[in-house]
Design a protein around this motif. Structure first.
Motif, PDB file in Angstrom:
ATOM      1  N   ASP A  38       0.830  -1.208   0.000  1.00  0.00           N
ATOM      2  CA  ASP A  38       0.000   0.000   0.000  1.00  0.00           C
ATOM      3  C   ASP A  38       0.863   1.256   0.000  1.00  0.00           C
ATOM      4  OD1 ASP A  38      -2.286  -1.458   0.003  1.00  0.00           O
ATOM      5  OD2 ASP A  38      -2.926  -0.945   2.026  1.00  0.00           O
ATOM      6  N   VAL A  39       0.473   2.228  -0.818  1.00  0.00           N
ATOM      7  CA  VAL A  39       1.128   3.531  -0.879  1.00  0.00           C
ATOM      8  C   VAL A  39       0.069   4.621  -0.791  1.00  0.00           C
ATOM      9  CG1 VAL A  39       3.147   2.770  -2.177  1.00  0.00           C
ATOM     10  CG2 VAL A  39       1.098   3.470  -3.410  1.00  0.00           C
ATOM     11  N   VAL A  40       0.434   5.768  -0.208  1.00  0.00           N
ATOM     12  CA  VAL A  40      -0.515   6.881  -0.042  1.00  0.00           C
ATOM     13  C   VAL A  40      -0.774   7.550  -1.386  1.00  0.00           C
ATOM     14  CG1 VAL A  40      -0.906   9.113   1.048  1.00  0.00           C
ATOM     15  CG2 VAL A  40       0.180   7.278   2.344  1.00  0.00           C
ATOM     16  N   ARG A  41      -2.047   7.729  -1.704  1.00  0.00           N
ATOM     17  CA  ARG A  41      -2.443   8.406  -2.937  1.00  0.00           C
ATOM     18  C   ARG A  41      -3.208   9.705  -2.673  1.00  0.00           C
ATOM     19  NH1 ARG A  41       0.790   6.658  -6.904  1.00  0.00           N
ATOM     20  NH2 ARG A  41       0.851   4.364  -6.984  1.00  0.00           N
ATOM     21  N   VAL A  42      -3.938   9.765  -1.572  1.00  0.00           N
ATOM     22  CA  VAL A  42      -4.674  10.982  -1.200  1.00  0.00           C
ATOM     23  C   VAL A  42      -4.420  11.262   0.267  1.00  0.00           C
ATOM     24  CG1 VAL A  42      -6.940  12.086  -0.937  1.00  0.00           C
ATOM     25  CG2 VAL A  42      -6.500  10.601  -2.907  1.00  0.00           C
ATOM     26  N   HIS A  43      -4.049  12.505   0.568  1.00  0.00           N
ATOM     27  CA  HIS A  43      -3.835  12.939   1.952  1.00  0.00           C
ATOM     28  C   HIS A  43      -4.376  14.365   2.016  1.00  0.00           C
ATOM     29  CE1 HIS A  43      -0.814  14.021   5.364  1.00  0.00           C
ATOM     30  NE2 HIS A  43      -2.004  13.711   5.828  1.00  0.00           N
ATOM     31  N   SER A  44      -5.616  14.506   2.421  1.00  0.00           N
ATOM     32  CA  SER A  44      -6.280  15.804   2.365  1.00  0.00           C
ATOM     33  C   SER A  44      -7.001  16.080   3.672  1.00  0.00           C
ATOM     34  CB  SER A  44      -7.279  15.822   1.197  1.00  0.00           C
ATOM     35  OG  SER A  44      -7.820  17.107   1.002  1.00  0.00           O
ATOM     36  N   PHE A  45      -6.742  17.239   4.274  1.00  0.00           N
ATOM     37  CA  PHE A  45      -7.338  17.535   5.571  1.00  0.00           C
ATOM     38  C   PHE A  45      -7.757  18.993   5.718  1.00  0.00           C
ATOM     39  CE2 PHE A  45      -2.702  17.182   5.870  1.00  0.00           C
ATOM     40  CZ  PHE A  45      -2.344  18.483   6.201  1.00  0.00           C
ATOM     41  N   ASN A  46      -7.979  19.694   4.628  1.00  0.00           N
ATOM     42  CA  ASN A  46      -8.494  21.057   4.685  1.00  0.00           C
ATOM     43  C   ASN A  46      -9.983  21.053   4.362  1.00  0.00           C
ATOM     44  OD1 ASN A  46      -5.978  22.363   5.233  1.00  0.00           O
ATOM     45  ND2 ASN A  46      -5.409  22.078   3.090  1.00  0.00           N
ATOM     46  N   GLY A  47     -10.773  21.640   5.235  1.00  0.00           N
ATOM     47  CA  GLY A  47     -12.221  21.637   5.030  1.00  0.00           C
ATOM     48  C   GLY A  47     -12.611  22.265   3.705  1.00  0.00           C
ATOM     49  N   GLY A  48     -13.466  21.581   2.965  1.00  0.00           N
ATOM     50  CA  GLY A  48     -13.898  22.062   1.656  1.00  0.00           C
ATOM     51  C   GLY A  48     -12.988  21.652   0.521  1.00  0.00           C
ATOM     52  N   ALA A  49     -11.850  21.019   0.835  1.00  0.00           N
ATOM     53  CA  ALA A  49     -10.935  20.577  -0.226  1.00  0.00           C
ATOM     54  C   ALA A  49     -11.583  19.462  -1.042  1.00  0.00           C
ATOM     55  CB  ALA A  49      -9.620  20.088   0.372  1.00  0.00           C
ATOM     56  N   SER A  50     -11.275  19.438  -2.330  1.00  0.00           N
ATOM     57  CA  SER A  50     -11.810  18.390  -3.199  1.00  0.00           C
ATOM     58  C   SER A  50     -10.794  18.069  -4.278  1.00  0.00           C
ATOM     59  CB  SER A  50     -13.138  18.830  -3.830  1.00  0.00           C
ATOM     60  OG  SER A  50     -12.946  19.994  -4.641  1.00  0.00           O
ATOM     61  N   GLY A  51     -10.992  16.961  -4.940  1.00  0.00           N
ATOM     62  CA  GLY A  51     -10.085  16.550  -5.992  1.00  0.00           C
ATOM     63  C   GLY A  51     -10.485  15.213  -6.544  1.00  0.00           C
ATOM     64  N   ASN A  52      -9.556  14.563  -7.219  1.00  0.00           N
ATOM     65  CA  ASN A  52      -9.805  13.250  -7.815  1.00  0.00           C
ATOM     66  C   ASN A  52      -8.650  12.303  -7.527  1.00  0.00           C
ATOM     67  OD1 ASN A  52     -12.338  13.520  -9.668  1.00  0.00           O
ATOM     68  ND2 ASN A  52     -11.117  15.351 -10.125  1.00  0.00           N
ATOM     69  N   TYR A  53      -9.007  11.082  -7.182  1.00  0.00           N
ATOM     70  CA  TYR A  53      -8.038   9.999  -7.063  1.00  0.00           C
ATOM     71  C   TYR A  53      -8.133   9.171  -8.334  1.00  0.00           C
ATOM     72  CZ  TYR A  53      -6.831   5.119  -6.066  1.00  0.00           C
ATOM     73  OH  TYR A  53      -6.354   3.832  -6.148  1.00  0.00           O
ATOM     74  N   SER A  54      -7.052   9.116  -9.091  1.00  0.00           N
ATOM     75  CA  SER A  54      -7.012   8.307 -10.310  1.00  0.00           C
ATOM     76  C   SER A  54      -6.281   7.009  -9.999  1.00  0.00           C
ATOM     77  CB  SER A  54      -6.304   9.069 -11.429  1.00  0.00           C
ATOM     78  OG  SER A  54      -7.040  10.227 -11.791  1.00  0.00           O
ATOM     79  N   ALA A  55      -7.011   5.920  -9.990  1.00  0.00           N
ATOM     80  CA  ALA A  55      -6.431   4.626  -9.653  1.00  0.00           C
ATOM     81  C   ALA A  55      -5.442   4.193 -10.745  1.00  0.00           C
ATOM     82  CB  ALA A  55      -7.520   3.577  -9.498  1.00  0.00           C
ATOM     83  N   PRO A  56      -4.198   3.882 -10.384  1.00  0.00           N
ATOM     84  CA  PRO A  56      -3.253   3.369 -11.382  1.00  0.00           C
ATOM     85  C   PRO A  56      -3.792   2.093 -12.032  1.00  0.00           C
ATOM     86  CG  PRO A  56      -2.105   3.975  -9.356  1.00  0.00           C
ATOM     87  CD  PRO A  56      -3.584   4.028  -9.056  1.00  0.00           C
ATOM     88  N   ASN A  57      -3.282   1.786 -13.197  1.00  0.00           N
ATOM     89  CA  ASN A  57      -3.796   0.631 -13.942  1.00  0.00           C
ATOM     90  C   ASN A  57      -3.659  -0.684 -13.193  1.00  0.00           C
ATOM     91  OD1 ASN A  57      -4.584   2.183 -16.140  1.00  0.00           O
ATOM     92  ND2 ASN A  57      -2.610   1.971 -17.176  1.00  0.00           N
ATOM     93  N   ASN A  58      -2.644  -0.795 -12.318  1.00  0.00           N
ATOM     94  CA  ASN A  58      -2.450  -2.051 -11.601  1.00  0.00           C
ATOM     95  C   ASN A  58      -3.093  -2.063 -10.218  1.00  0.00           C
ATOM     96  OD1 ASN A  58      -0.550  -0.128 -10.763  1.00  0.00           O
ATOM     97  ND2 ASN A  58       0.929  -1.676 -10.118  1.00  0.00           N
ATOM     98  N   ALA A  59      -3.888  -1.046  -9.889  1.00  0.00           N
ATOM     99  CA  ALA A  59      -4.570  -1.017  -8.587  1.00  0.00           C
ATOM    100  C   ALA A  59      -5.821  -1.876  -8.624  1.00  0.00           C
ATOM    101  CB  ALA A  59      -4.948   0.411  -8.218  1.00  0.00           C
ATOM    102  N   ASN A  60      -6.091  -2.600  -7.531  1.00  0.00           N
ATOM    103  CA  ASN A  60      -7.369  -3.311  -7.447  1.00  0.00           C
ATOM    104  C   ASN A  60      -8.059  -3.166  -6.102  1.00  0.00           C
ATOM    105  OD1 ASN A  60      -5.923  -5.237  -5.875  1.00  0.00           O
ATOM    106  ND2 ASN A  60      -5.459  -6.431  -7.727  1.00  0.00           N
TER     107      ASN A  60
END
Length: 201
Positions: A38-60
């Protein structure tokens, strides 16, 4: 006439095999690995923050800690009565399958606002990763004494951690109720999202 089984020869990596009713390997081929560390892909802790996590091709799969925003504290209802504290943001651990190459939107819930004079505090916002997990914000504290807001929830979590401080003890916490005779209720703290996927080596 007995069926002749052709033996499967060779060296195979993460092999996919077929075994017949007699326990013999009848086919073998190199397969696909089921994922890595496991590796960190999203680390977000500011209220109202938004974004997208794009799963790598080999993620399941993804492992996710999600916490909603804390509720704001309530204000006073009369000069001799303090307001109630807000509720804790819902907090949960989620383990979910993901599809490599797919994008998943996320948003971090803000803390609820402290109550204005003679008013309840407002609820904290929900934190979520689309189709993978949601943690709801805590409710606002009441304007009556001893009337705290209820904690948020973490529906579908593998483990409900609401009220725990195992990660970021200052996130998703509730606001305090206004003291007697003066002041407003304080605001709750925003939640957070910490997402890992299994694509490390």
């Amino acid at each position: 006439m007995p069926r002749i089984i052709k033996s499967a020869k060779g060296t195979f990596t993460t092999a996919d095999i077929t075994i017949d009713s007699s326990g013999r390997v009848v086919t073998a081929a190199t397969g696909t690995a089921g994922g890595g560390v496991d590796v960190v892909r999203v680390h977000s802790f500011n209220g109202g923050a938004s974004g997208n996590y794009s799963a790598p091709n080999n993620a399941n799969n993804a492992s996710i800690f999600i916490k909603g925003g804390g509720g704001g504290g309530g204000n006073i209802n009369s000069p001799n009565q303090g307001g109630g504290a807000g509720g804790q943001g819902g907090f949960g651990f989620y383990f979910a399958p993901v599809s490599g190459g797919t994008s998943y939107s996320f948003a971090v819930g803000s803390g609820g606002g402290g109550g204005a004079p003679f008013s309840n505090g407002t609820s904290g916002g929900a934190s979520n990763v689309t189709n993978l997990g949601t943690a709801n914000g805590g409710n606002g504290g009441g304007k009556n004494p001893g009337n705290p807001g209820s904690n948020g929830s973490s529906p579908g979590a593998v483990t409900d951690l609401t009220g725990s401080e195992i990660l970021y003890s200052d996130k998703g916490t509730p606001g305090s109720g206004a003291p007697k005779n003066s002041g407003n209720g304080s605001s709750g703290q925003p939640g957070f999202i910490l997402l890992y996927d299994n694509t490390g080596t």
